[in-house]
Design an enzyme around this catalytic site. Structure first.
Site, short mmCIF file in Angstrom:
data_model
loop_
_atom_site.label_atom_id
_atom_site.label_comp_id
_atom_site.label_asym_id
_atom_site.label_seq_id
_atom_site.Cartn_x
_atom_site.Cartn_y
_atom_site.Cartn_z
N ASP A 131 8.00 61.09 46.35
CA ASP A 131 7.84 60.02 45.35
C ASP A 131 9.08 59.13 45.37
O ASP A 131 10.21 59.61 45.35
CB ASP A 131 7.67 60.63 43.95
CG ASP A 131 7.24 59.58 42.94
OD1 ASP A 131 6.40 58.74 43.28
OD2 ASP A 131 7.73 59.62 41.80
N HIS A 138 10.97 48.30 36.96
CA HIS A 138 10.91 49.62 36.35
C HIS A 138 12.30 50.27 36.31
O HIS A 138 12.73 50.78 35.26
CB HIS A 138 9.95 50.52 37.12
CG HIS A 138 9.97 51.95 36.69
ND1 HIS A 138 9.51 52.37 35.46
CD2 HIS A 138 10.41 53.08 37.31
CE1 HIS A 138 9.64 53.67 35.35
NE2 HIS A 138 10.20 54.13 36.45
N GLU A 204 2.68 57.57 35.27
CA GLU A 204 3.37 56.58 36.11
C GLU A 204 2.33 55.93 37.02
O GLU A 204 1.67 56.62 37.81
CB GLU A 204 4.49 57.23 36.93
CG GLU A 204 5.67 57.64 36.07
CD GLU A 204 6.88 58.07 36.89
OE1 GLU A 204 7.97 58.17 36.29
OE2 GLU A 204 6.74 58.29 38.11
N GLU A 206 1.15 54.19 40.09
CA GLU A 206 1.68 54.10 41.44
C GLU A 206 0.55 53.87 42.46
O GLU A 206 -0.62 54.08 42.17
CB GLU A 206 2.43 55.38 41.83
CG GLU A 206 3.58 55.73 40.88
CD GLU A 206 4.51 56.79 41.44
OE1 GLU A 206 4.57 56.94 42.69
OE2 GLU A 206 5.18 57.47 40.64
N ASP A 238 1.55 59.69 38.88
CA ASP A 238 2.53 60.76 38.93
C ASP A 238 2.92 61.13 37.51
O ASP A 238 3.87 60.59 36.94
CB ASP A 238 3.76 60.33 39.74
CG ASP A 238 4.64 61.50 40.11
OD1 ASP A 238 4.10 62.60 40.32
OD2 ASP A 238 5.86 61.33 40.19
N ARG A 242 8.86 63.66 30.33
CA ARG A 242 10.13 62.97 30.17
C ARG A 242 11.20 63.84 29.51
O ARG A 242 12.39 63.74 29.86
CB ARG A 242 9.93 61.70 29.33
CG ARG A 242 8.96 60.69 29.92
CD ARG A 242 9.46 60.12 31.23
NE ARG A 242 8.56 59.06 31.72
CZ ARG A 242 8.67 58.51 32.92
NH1 ARG A 242 9.61 58.90 33.75
NH2 ARG A 242 7.82 57.56 33.29
N GLN A 245 12.44 66.37 32.03
CA GLN A 245 13.24 65.68 33.04
C GLN A 245 14.63 65.32 32.52
O GLN A 245 15.62 65.45 33.24
CB GLN A 245 12.51 64.41 33.49
CG GLN A 245 13.23 63.65 34.60
CD GLN A 245 12.42 62.46 35.08
OE1 GLN A 245 11.27 62.27 34.72
NE2 GLN A 245 13.04 61.64 35.92
N LYS A 258 8.16 66.84 37.28
CA LYS A 258 7.23 66.10 38.14
C LYS A 258 6.39 67.02 39.01
O LYS A 258 5.65 66.54 39.87
CB LYS A 258 8.01 65.15 39.04
CG LYS A 258 8.78 64.06 38.31
CD LYS A 258 7.83 63.10 37.60
CE LYS A 258 8.54 61.85 37.15
NZ LYS A 258 8.79 60.91 38.25
N THR A 262 -0.01 65.61 40.08
CA THR A 262 -0.04 64.23 40.59
C THR A 262 -1.49 63.94 40.93
O THR A 262 -2.08 64.64 41.78
CB THR A 262 0.84 64.06 41.83
OG1 THR A 262 2.20 64.37 41.49
CG2 THR A 262 0.77 62.64 42.36
N GLU A 369 8.34 52.89 29.28
CA GLU A 369 8.68 51.47 29.17
C GLU A 369 7.88 50.78 28.08
O GLU A 369 8.42 49.97 27.31
CB GLU A 369 8.43 50.77 30.49
CG GLU A 369 9.28 51.25 31.65
CD GLU A 369 8.76 50.71 32.96
OE1 GLU A 369 9.17 49.61 33.36
OE2 GLU A 369 7.92 51.40 33.59
#
Length: 421
Positions: A131, A138, A204, A206, A238, A242, A245, A258, A262, A369
């Site tokens: 990834d 971002h 996420e 992607e 993905d 948070r 992480q 993560k 996925t 975000e």
């Protein structure tokens, strides 16, 4: 013979102008139906063309048994010449002015399966998953949140595509339920961590790159070699924990946050199908080192859409609309950099683009975000609010390139959050 990308092409199968799967697309996937084992097919309108039936009937020139298996890996291994020839042949068989399949009632009944009657499976055997972190918008947003405006981008970010090795074992196909992950959690005011379900679960947005040809250990790639190794692209979500992480990522980066899931779309849109939509990406300043310089337009004008539906909502609400064209580091540059140390690339490797955000607020490709790390909750119909995902929430991502009277789309990648047991 007309080129498969010719916008004037029409199929004898009725395809809506708003369908993701016109004759100009022909994405590959793995499906099962009619009590038969999973095999490879191509999406056309609301149907699936069973390539195994065509192969058995002698209509496709590939290695025996190529399309009778539950992954695209053996087909991809045959190389770009076979990919292009096969796509051209499938296009010919589906053309409105070509009678070979159109007028063969028996073969048509065997080879065409209504998509509503099929189950879609993971399209590739994922060899490895990497990834990246390649959207400047971002990376800047996240940097401003956690380090401040003056130190938003780390010093290395403008010099190479940043990435990490993820887990191939938990790449799943669209529609697979996503169990809320567990992990170590530590609030800023706590003296020590605890263990429990993630409380700040995110998506996420992607695009995934599917590698169709290998490179040898110790081999570097140039721009042309890297491009030729790319078979196609998928939508990719993905999922990210948070809070897990935040506690674990120093000093070695994402790990358990993560590794739990996925999700990818079931249809792989070929690189060749996206050729009409190529464009140059943002100007790269400072100029990349020589091995990362690119001359070709390696970005794509690819519209992206994210919708969220809570358990109480009747329909999903759009929460993001952006475009793949904004990506600072292209997929080709990501692959070139990945191999630059001598890392061997395998057929079936999957490269995640990294979260795709744009310059506007409605173009932010993650809840981190969109809600600005929880400070600005989004409001949903019925009075619901979200900063991060809750159990029962369903997320749907879609992507497409808009042509003249047709679109080349990916279908969707969907996932619903279920509670930890």
């Amino acid at each position: 013979m007309p080129h498969p990308n010719d916008p004037k092409l029409r199929s004898f199968i009725d395809v809506s102008p708003t369908s993701d799967f016109p004759i100009q697309n022909l994405p590959y996937g793995v499906f099962s139906a009619r009590g038969l084992a999973p095999r490879i097919g191509v999406a056309i309108g609301d149907d699936i063309l069973d390539l195994w039936e065509l192969e058995q009937d002698g209509r496709l020139n590939v290695e025996p048994g190529t399309f009778a298996v539950p992954s695209l890996n053996a087909f991809m291994l045959q190389g770009a010449k076979v990919w292009s020839q096969t796509r051209a042949r499938i296009s010919e068989l589906l053309r409105a002015d070509h009678p070979e399949l159109r007028d063969n009632d028996e073969l048509r009944k065997l080879a065409l399966v209504p998509m509503r009657e099929a189950r879609l499976h993971l399209p590739i055997a994922v060899s490895g998953y990497t990834d990246f972190y390649s959207s400047k918008e971002h990376a800047t947003n996240v940097g401003v949140m956690f380090r401040g405006k003056d130190n938003a981008l780390q010093p290395n970010w403008l010099h190479m595509p940043i990435g990490y090795n993820g887990r191939a074992s938990t790449v799943v196909v669209s529609g697979t339920k996503v169990k809320r992950p567990r992990g170590q959690l530590k609030s800023p005011n706590a003296d020590s961590p605890g263990f429990g379900p993630c409380r700040r679960l995110d998506f996420e947005l992607e695009i995934g790159v599917v590698i169709g040809q290998p490179s040898a250990m110790g081999q570097m790639l140039d721009e042309a070699q890297a491009e030729a190794m790319i078979f196609g692209f998928v939508m990719l979500n993905d999922w990210s924990a948070r809070d897990i992480q935040q506690w674990e990522y120093v000093p070695l980066g994402p790990f358990q946050a993560k590794a739990f899931a996925t999700s990818i779309s079931p249809w792989v849109v070929t690189r060749e199908a996206l050729e009409p939509f190529r464009l140059h990406g943002p100007e790269q300043t400072p100029a990349p080192l020589p091995y990362l310089k690119q001359a070709l337009p390696n970005n794509y004008d690819l519209e992206l859409d994210v919708a969220l539906r809570t358990g109480e909502m009747g329909t999903a609400q759009n929460i993001c609309r952006t475009n793949f064209k904004y990506m600072y580091w292209s997929s080709v540059q990501q692959l070139v950099h990945h191999a630059s140390s001598g890392c061997a690339m395998n057929v079936g490797d999957l490269l995640g683009s990294g979260t795709i955000s744009g310059p506007e607020k409605h173009q932010r490709g993650s809840l981190l975000e969109i809600s600005w790390n929880g400070a600005e909750p989004i409001e949903l119909p019925g009075g619901a609010k979200r900063t991060f995902l809750e159990d029962g929430d369903q997320l749907v991502m879609r992507g497409w390139c808009q042509g003249d009277g047709y679109r080349v789309g990916f279908g969707e990648v969907e996932g619903t959050i279920v509670p930890t047991e």
